[in-house]
Design an enzyme around this catalytic site. Sequence first.
Site, PDB file in Angstrom:
ATOM      1  N   HIS A 355     -15.906   3.176   1.095  1.00  0.00           N
ATOM      2  CA  HIS A 355     -14.649   2.424   1.199  1.00  0.00           C
ATOM      3  C   HIS A 355     -13.923   2.594   2.511  1.00  0.00           C
ATOM      4  O   HIS A 355     -12.864   2.003   2.702  1.00  0.00           O
ATOM      5  CB  HIS A 355     -13.688   2.842   0.083  1.00  0.00           C
ATOM      6  CG  HIS A 355     -13.956   2.167  -1.216  1.00  0.00           C
ATOM      7  ND1 HIS A 355     -13.423   0.949  -1.537  1.00  0.00           N
ATOM      8  CD2 HIS A 355     -14.717   2.533  -2.256  1.00  0.00           C
ATOM      9  CE1 HIS A 355     -13.831   0.592  -2.737  1.00  0.00           C
ATOM     10  NE2 HIS A 355     -14.634   1.537  -3.198  1.00  0.00           N
ATOM     11  N   LYS A 543       1.596  -3.589   0.463  1.00  0.00           N
ATOM     12  CA  LYS A 543       0.398  -2.752   0.450  1.00  0.00           C
ATOM     13  C   LYS A 543       0.835  -1.328   0.739  1.00  0.00           C
ATOM     14  O   LYS A 543       1.991  -1.103   1.109  1.00  0.00           O
ATOM     15  CB  LYS A 543      -0.612  -3.225   1.500  1.00  0.00           C
ATOM     16  CG  LYS A 543       0.021  -3.458   2.891  1.00  0.00           C
ATOM     17  CD  LYS A 543      -0.979  -3.967   3.917  1.00  0.00           C
ATOM     18  CE  LYS A 543      -1.313  -5.422   3.752  1.00  0.00           C
ATOM     19  NZ  LYS A 543      -2.708  -5.691   3.470  1.00  0.00           N
ATOM     20  N   ARG A 544      -0.063  -0.344   0.595  1.00  0.00           N
ATOM     21  CA  ARG A 544       0.309   1.024   0.944  1.00  0.00           C
ATOM     22  C   ARG A 544       0.784   1.093   2.402  1.00  0.00           C
ATOM     23  O   ARG A 544       0.304   0.345   3.245  1.00  0.00           O
ATOM     24  CB  ARG A 544      -0.893   1.978   0.778  1.00  0.00           C
ATOM     25  CG  ARG A 544      -1.285   2.262  -0.644  1.00  0.00           C
ATOM     26  CD  ARG A 544      -0.175   2.802  -1.509  1.00  0.00           C
ATOM     27  NE  ARG A 544       0.354   4.067  -1.036  1.00  0.00           N
ATOM     28  CZ  ARG A 544      -0.134   5.268  -1.345  1.00  0.00           C
ATOM     29  NH1 ARG A 544      -1.160   5.385  -2.145  1.00  0.00           N
ATOM     30  NH2 ARG A 544       0.416   6.375  -0.866  1.00  0.00           N
ATOM     31  N   LYS A 549      -2.327  -0.259   8.939  1.00  0.00           N
ATOM     32  CA  LYS A 549      -1.940  -1.534   8.328  1.00  0.00           C
ATOM     33  C   LYS A 549      -0.795  -2.207   9.116  1.00  0.00           C
ATOM     34  O   LYS A 549      -0.501  -3.377   8.928  1.00  0.00           O
ATOM     35  CB  LYS A 549      -1.548  -1.328   6.870  1.00  0.00           C
ATOM     36  CG  LYS A 549      -2.746  -0.971   5.967  1.00  0.00           C
ATOM     37  CD  LYS A 549      -2.304  -0.761   4.526  1.00  0.00           C
ATOM     38  CE  LYS A 549      -3.415  -0.307   3.596  1.00  0.00           C
ATOM     39  NZ  LYS A 549      -4.251  -1.418   3.100  1.00  0.00           N
ATOM     40  N   THR A 651      -7.864  -6.363  -0.459  1.00  0.00           N
ATOM     41  CA  THR A 651      -7.948  -7.271  -1.606  1.00  0.00           C
ATOM     42  C   THR A 651      -6.626  -7.996  -1.769  1.00  0.00           C
ATOM     43  O   THR A 651      -6.574  -9.064  -2.363  1.00  0.00           O
ATOM     44  CB  THR A 651      -8.287  -6.514  -2.910  1.00  0.00           C
ATOM     45  OG1 THR A 651      -7.427  -5.379  -3.018  1.00  0.00           O
ATOM     46  CG2 THR A 651      -9.740  -6.078  -2.939  1.00  0.00           C
ATOM     47  N   LYS A 655      -5.592 -12.019  -2.982  1.00  0.00           N
ATOM     48  CA  LYS A 655      -4.603 -12.409  -3.999  1.00  0.00           C
ATOM     49  C   LYS A 655      -3.653 -13.476  -3.453  1.00  0.00           C
ATOM     50  O   LYS A 655      -3.321 -14.443  -4.140  1.00  0.00           O
ATOM     51  CB  LYS A 655      -3.794 -11.188  -4.466  1.00  0.00           C
ATOM     52  CG  LYS A 655      -4.631 -10.086  -5.100  1.00  0.00           C
ATOM     53  CD  LYS A 655      -3.800  -8.798  -5.245  1.00  0.00           C
ATOM     54  CE  LYS A 655      -4.690  -7.600  -5.515  1.00  0.00           C
ATOM     55  NZ  LYS A 655      -3.989  -6.307  -5.302  1.00  0.00           N
TER      56      LYS A 655
HETATM   57  C1  LIG Z   1      -4.120  -5.345  -4.464  1.00  0.00           C
HETATM   58  C2  LIG Z   1      -3.267  -4.156  -4.444  1.00  0.00           C
HETATM   59  C3  LIG Z   1      -3.378  -3.234  -3.400  1.00  0.00           C
HETATM   60  C4  LIG Z   1      -4.323  -3.416  -2.225  1.00  0.00           C
HETATM   61  O1  LIG Z   1      -3.680  -4.188  -1.239  1.00  0.00           O
HETATM   62  P1  LIG Z   1      -4.261  -4.289   0.255  1.00  0.00           P
HETATM   63  O2  LIG Z   1      -3.381  -5.316   0.879  1.00  0.00           O
HETATM   64  O3  LIG Z   1      -5.670  -4.754   0.134  1.00  0.00           O
HETATM   65  O4  LIG Z   1      -4.133  -2.964   0.866  1.00  0.00           O
HETATM   66  C5  LIG Z   1      -2.549  -2.133  -3.402  1.00  0.00           C
HETATM   67  N1  LIG Z   1      -1.661  -1.927  -4.386  1.00  0.00           N
HETATM   68  C6  LIG Z   1      -1.525  -2.802  -5.414  1.00  0.00           C
HETATM   69  C7  LIG Z   1      -0.515  -2.519  -6.463  1.00  0.00           C
HETATM   70  C8  LIG Z   1      -2.320  -3.929  -5.478  1.00  0.00           C
HETATM   71  O5  LIG Z   1      -2.180  -4.779  -6.508  1.00  0.00           O
END
Ligand SMILES: *Cc1c(COP(=O)(O)O)cnc(C)c1O
Length: 815
Positions: A355, A543-544, A549, A651, A655
């Site tokens: 990952h 995101k985190r 990022k 991911t 979305k």
């Molecule tokens: C999808 C998701 C992530 C991952 O987000 P990235 O933009 O790919 O880092 C992190 N936290 C939650 C709650 C998510 O639903």
Amino acid sequence: MFYNKELFKFTFKEQLVSRLGISVEEATAEDIYKILGSLIREYIGREWANTNFSYKEQKEKQVYYFSMEFLIGRLLGNNLLNLGMLKTVREGLQEMGWNLEDIEEQEPDAGLGNGGLGRLAACFLDSLASLGYAGHGCGIRYKYGLFEQKIINGHQVELPDDWLQKEYVWEERRADKRVEVRFWGNVEVSEENGRTIFKTVNYEKIWAVPYDVPIIGYGDSHVNTLRLWSAESAMDPSRIKVEVQNNYYNFLNYNRSVESISEFLYPDDSGYEGKLLRLKQQYFLCSAGLQSVLRTFEKLKLPYSELPEKVAIHINDTHPTLVIPELMRILIDDKGFGWDEAWELTTRTVSYTNHTLLSEALEKWPVKMVRDLLPRVYMIIEEINKRFCGMLLKRFPDRQDLVSQVAIIESGQLKMAHLAIVGSYSVNGVAKIHTELLKTNVMKPFYELFPERFNNKTNGITHRRWLMHANPELSEAICEAIGTDWIKHPHQLLGLKTFKDDPAFQDKIMNIKRGNKLRLAAYIKEKQGISVDPDSIFDVQVKRLHGYKRQLMNILHVMHLYNEIKDHPEADRIPRTFIFGAKAAPGYYLAKSIIKLINVVANVVNNDPQVSSKLKVLFLENYSVSLAEKIIPAANVSEQISTAGKEASGTGNMKFMMNGALTIGTLDGANVEMHEMLGDDNMFLFGLRAEEVLNYYQYGGYLAREVYKQDPRIKRVIDQLVSPGPFCCHEREFGMIYQSIMEHNDEFFVLRDFDSYTRTHASIDQVYLKPQEWVSKSIENIAHSGNFSSDCTINRYATDIWDIRPVRSSLHIRK
Ligand SMILES: *Cc1c(COP(=O)(O)O)cnc(C)c1O
């Protein structure tokens, strides 16, 4: 049971009376949630048993997805959706005076994960069950999930996430299926009939007790299992009596230390305080999980030589890598296999997903810690390493350098990624660019040794949760346009392309987006008392929080926009609402400081009357799956702006695309594949490419200070971090951020990409001015997003890695 509304209402009311002794009028939202949850549990109970029974009857090959994280979020809405009962229940509740959404809010958001990796595991479980594969999750039932985030005076404050405080309706404790897990001790070696026997003595034993959560597939009553393990004291009763008499407090402390194994989820950047505890957690998962896997296998009454034909064990990152030596241990010590046979069975059973390429995220353990905690397992790892290095030296006699590069044990450290690659038959990356970088950079020597093991499986998301459940209006509009086949075959969303310039469909899509924005605006108003303009561009980064990022680049750009508006208050601008959501690991001070900066900027911008009608900034606290489901359907712009080469896949990007947002992003992770499908016309690319970033790292040549000196806009925002002005009250407040750029030369190329980023944002404004053009691009995004359904991803894992096929559903068998 819920086949029609009247029957549902009748059953529901009866349950309220018989279980809680109350009428609908007296019930609270929590009562409603509990009764609804237990009704569903009861209803699917039979299907659950049937599914297991049919797997056993047909001797199906089972996949076990081992993961330290499962970020499943709430289940009520998705379970109703997958069971086809959503409409019936929503309307039934409505007639009894309840809103299903309010009932869903009663469920704790099971946050047993940090972010993308844990959410991927959850999306995979949904796809496995929905496609009819025999695939299950194996994880830990952390008493406390990822912390709950509060923002107080702009700072992140972490509160324990006590998600099990109230009874959790979906889990079932299976005390009868508990297993023993052993730590510490000494290995005694002896000879018996010419065989060397290894026996561990003086070990500490604890119980691992499974809690099973049903994973309900869409449509055809296929119910798989997520098995979560909880640690319990295993002191025998006679000893408890003695201990209690001797010292009650010692006894309590002992219990507490055992239970601590499944107490906390580790934040991804914890700096490994409590490293030993984390290692215990990993072995706990592997040992308990494997015992239960093998127990199920043994019920088939087949010889162990058939294990790889009936069982696939997949490890989500290196966290569960100890399944490899643990399976070896069981096969050799308990089942009597010789080394070579055991090794062949193990390496034909285990597969591994990588990952991350970030070197700081590649797991290493001090040899001494592993040797003390898991003496026999360590012996096996040592032997694996010895044989692997020996094989290499035989093949490449003069390549000692290669051997020390790829050794599993090196300089007193155990390298988990090396063990995972050597001990498995498949190694996959999670997006094309990521897999390529694995093969050509980080794991290059391994790729040269085992080219056939490496393969790509681009991540995916379940369209059931992220489109059908999160955005029901959009889902409905899609069905009206192209029918319902896309639900089972998400790539058929491509059919929407014919509608992208259809004015009626465009109107519908625009209205749906506006409705979602109004709903999010109401949520923001309720939570923060701030009004946002639903006609502004909703520009979202959730995101985190991580350096790579680059939330920092985003907020510096907002500061720059603020400066521009102050300089030219008369200029016409398209109003923008920047929305952030992010948790920072508790020990990651730079990340926490960026959260503070976002909140300070928000406060300034939102309260400046000259600015606030053109620019708003919001930080929504406690980003989680359920919050993501509220935010993402309302986004116009999706920020996917990581330093190229750093984000394995992402991911979140998928979305947003599925919900019709347009992406501003770098050519990183799955953005690359989005761009292949969408072209330059339907997304906004900017910034350095991965090769350029790698070049800078390798050969130098980047000086952040030079960029700072040459670009007055950049100089201004960087200075505003540390000198008196609108955003800074005292010099030290954002000193760490300032230093990360000016002293440490901007590791993530924020300044380098700033100009490109700013210009791309300006071009977004130009497109937004033309609503037809914008919505047409938005529809194009939705149309292509089916490729990112985790159903497609899971089908590829099933054929390329696990060699499994969908199982006929239990329902069909009974008929
Ligand atoms: C999808 C998701 C992530 C991952 O987000 P990235 O933009 O790919 O880092 C992190 N936290 C939650 C709650 C998510 O639903």
